[in-house]
Design a protein around this motif. Structure first.
Motif, PDB file in Angstrom:
ATOM      1  N   ARG A   5       0.864  -1.174   0.000  1.00 27.35           N
ATOM      2  CA  ARG A   5       0.000   0.000   0.000  1.00 27.35           C
ATOM      3  C   ARG A   5       0.909   1.235   0.000  1.00 27.35           C
ATOM      4  O   ARG A   5       1.579   1.529   1.002  1.00 27.35           O
ATOM      5  N   SER A  21       0.544   4.433   0.266  1.00 24.30           N
ATOM      6  CA  SER A  21       0.331   5.526   1.212  1.00 24.30           C
ATOM      7  C   SER A  21       0.904   5.230   2.595  1.00 24.30           C
ATOM      8  O   SER A  21       1.161   6.159   3.370  1.00 24.30           O
ATOM      9  N   LYS A  76       4.105   6.482  -6.786  1.00 25.32           N
ATOM     10  CA  LYS A  76       2.682   6.740  -6.584  1.00 25.32           C
ATOM     11  C   LYS A  76       2.445   7.666  -5.402  1.00 25.32           C
ATOM     12  O   LYS A  76       1.641   8.609  -5.480  1.00 25.32           O
ATOM     13  N   ALA A  77       3.135   7.409  -4.279  1.00 25.24           N
ATOM     14  CA  ALA A  77       2.911   8.211  -3.074  1.00 25.24           C
ATOM     15  C   ALA A  77       3.617   9.555  -3.128  1.00 25.24           C
ATOM     16  O   ALA A  77       3.230  10.495  -2.425  1.00 25.24           O
ATOM     17  N   TYR A 105       1.682   0.253 -10.417  1.00 25.06           N
ATOM     18  CA  TYR A 105       0.773   0.697  -9.359  1.00 25.06           C
ATOM     19  C   TYR A 105      -0.594   0.972  -9.953  1.00 25.06           C
ATOM     20  O   TYR A 105      -0.756   1.221 -11.150  1.00 25.06           O
ATOM     21  N   ASP A 131      -4.142   2.933  -4.672  1.00 24.14           N
ATOM     22  CA  ASP A 131      -3.295   2.792  -3.490  1.00 24.14           C
ATOM     23  C   ASP A 131      -2.751   1.371  -3.377  1.00 24.14           C
ATOM     24  O   ASP A 131      -2.668   0.799  -2.285  1.00 24.14           O
TER      25      ASP A 131
END
Length: 561
Positions: A290, A292, A449-450, A529, A532
């Motif tokens: 994940r 995040s 992604k984050a 990705y 999330d």
């Protein structure tokens, strides 16, 4: 007088009775060895006392059946009687055999030993062991099979047992010991994020993970150790295993102990899906995170013996270009929509590099080069980089290669060593000395992604107060935006498009194929990705990543979690 000489003299004075040409084994200590006939009668010459001043000749030549039986009987009888010194003296290495034979009763708590010979085959004699393991008021029967081989002693040629720890127990190697007592670490019950129990019956590839959780949290999770007979590995055994350090092995459990509980971040649905995805493939591994938070949602390997997903050390191929692209973008050596060279060949540091199938892109952009995974587009920029630029980018932005991750179980945290010339160029495309595993590469996609590195973890740091690793800096907004665009474009139109078909939403991906010496097909890599979720997989010796690892990752991203 030495131990071996004393034993030899005792053997000479205890002459067996000869009945009808057969030598009958004596019953020793009331128990004795099973009825045992030796062919060929007694060997009066070998038993005779050497005349004073006469030097005995060293025996040589093949062993007779009588010699093999006699040497084996001497060893097994002494062992069964509990005479460790005499049993050791009946071997070719008394100094090594003595402590293990003594420890058999003293440390392993094994008593009431009965040894039953099997059918001899040449110089080798199999035998069975029946005994009792006793610790305080606990006891259990112990049975197993072993074998010994008889050789001639170097000094005098007399028949003796060829000593190795495996004679005592087939699980023993040099340096190992047998010990009975409280297990070194209490058992644990590992739970998924929803509170369900994680077992190898439900999730076959989690064996190494569950072992790691017991090692890390067994003493603090509230459980009580059981009592067991186990092999305690020594340094020699560990040095002998080049792939993975061998763990102590439980041979007999006298009491189970009470397990403590450890809750993990694993998603039961994603873990099950990950197990299914790798089960039908050879040497496949995958990890889902994940972005995040860094929580590990699934980790699976098609082979349960070694946790390649977390501890593998493999060249990541072109998935490394995610990190390399971030470096070139930051340094102004590339921009998505600007012209960028992608020649068929590029020579650097004396090495001639080429693209897969020797393609080239004329008048193309960096975005086009990234989407098609053009090697020369990256290596052509190597002369403009410092030797440590890629290493610093991997460490400072992506948290890799510092050996400081605290996941909750053992992991390899990636390696991007400082190199120069051709090896540095190779590192830009994930070859050379760069080493990663699916956990590392899933983290790379998660960082994109984050927007910042979150160290992956399997057990929340709140459980034990450990400190998670952090990155020392983040990418600029401009670099991050372009990097996301590159991965998104590759998922839609590049080498990852076929695998990512039907994976909707905010997505990005990168394929990789890593060449390995003496391997016909490359290792296939894929990292991506969606929302999330971030995932990466490798399928070793299987071919291009888009065709091999890509479907595994895409299936898990489609499922979500």
């Amino acid at each position: 007088m030495g131990t071996r000489r004393r034993v030899a003299e005792r053997r000479r004075t205890r002459r067996p009775a000869v009945v009808g040409g057969l030598v009958a084994a004596a019953v020793v200590g009331g128990a004795g060895i099973a009825a045992w006939a030796l062919l060929g009668g007694s060997d009066d010459k070998s038993a005779a006392t050497v005349a004073a001043g006469e030097k005995a000749a060293v025996k040589s030549g093949p062993l007779t059946a009588a010699e093999v039986d006699s040497a084996a009987r001497a060893f097994l009888t002494a062992w069964q009687r509990g005479d460790a010194d005499e049993a050791a003296a009946a071997t070719d290495d008394p100094e090594a055999a003595g402590p293990l034979l003594t420890g058999y009763a003293k440390d392993a708590r094994i008593k009431d030993v009965t040894l039953t010979p099997g059918t001899r085959a040449g110089d080798r004699l199999p035998f069975s062991v029946k005994a009792t393991v006793a610790y305080d008021d606990l006891s259990k029967p112990l049975t197993y099979d072993s074998a010994l081989t008889v050789v001639r002693a170097k000094a005098d040629g007399e028949p003796v047992v060829d000593w190795s720890p495996a004679v005592l127990h087939p699980e023993l190697r040099d340096g190992d010991r047998l010990v009975t007592g409280e297990a070194g670490t209490p058992p644990v019950t590992a739970l998924d994020r929803d509170g369900g129990e994680l077992t190898t019956e439900a999730y076959p590839s989690l064996g190494p993970v569950l072992d790691g959780l017991r090692e890390k949290y067994g003493k603090t999770a509230g459980g009580e150790a059981g009592v067991e007979l186990r092999v305690v590995r020594g340094k020699a055994a560990k040095d002998d295993d080049k792939d993975a350090e061998p763990a102590d092995k439980t041979l007999l459990e006298l009491s189970e102990g009470t397990p403590g509980e450890v809750r993990t971040t694993l998603s039961p649905s994603l873990q099950k899906a990950a197990e299914q995805q790798v089960a039908g493939r050879d040497r496949a591994s995958v990890v889902v995170l994940r972005p995040s938070t860094g929580e590990i949602l699934a980790a699976a390997n098609s082979s349960a013996g070694f946790n390649t997903a977390f501890q593998g050390s493999l060249a990541p191929g072109s998935t490394m270009k995610v990190i390399s692209a971030s470096l070139l973008l930051e340094k102004g050596l590339a921009a998505n929509d600007k012209a960028h060279p992608c020649p068929k060949y590029f020579t650097y540091g004396g090495w001639k590099f080429q693209n897969d199938d020797k393609f080239q892109i004329d008048d193309g952009t960096f975005k086009a080069s990234f989407a098609r995974s053009c090697n020369t587009a990256f290596i052509s920029q190597a002369p403009k980089l410092k030797d440590d630029d890629l290493t610093r980018q991997a460490q400072q932005v992506f948290g890799l290669g510092l050996d400081d991750w605290a996941v909750g179980v053992p992991t390899f945290d990636g390696a991007v060593p400082v190199t120069s010339n051709a090896p540095m160029g190779a590192a830009l495309i994930g070859q050379g000395l760069v080493r990663m595993n699916p956990l590392n590469m899933a983290s790379v996609s998660a960082t994109v992604k984050a927007g910042t590195f979150h160290q992956p973890y399997l057990v929340s740091p709140s459980v034990d107060g450990r400190k998670l690793a952090t990155a020392s800096r983040t990418m600029s907004a401009g670099t991050l935006g372009q990097l996301r665009e590159l991965m998104s474009y590759t998922a839609a139109y590049g080498t990852a498009a076929e695998a990512m078909a039907g994976v909707t939403g905010d997505v990005g991906a990168k394929t990789g194929s890593a060449e390995v010496d003496n391997q016909k097909k490359p290792n296939g890599w894929f990292t991506a990705y969606r929302g999330d979720l971030a995932a990466a997989a490798v399928v070793q010796s299987a071919g291009h990543g888009g065709d091999t690892a890509g479907p595994i990752v895409a299936a898990l991203l489609r499922q979500g979690g």
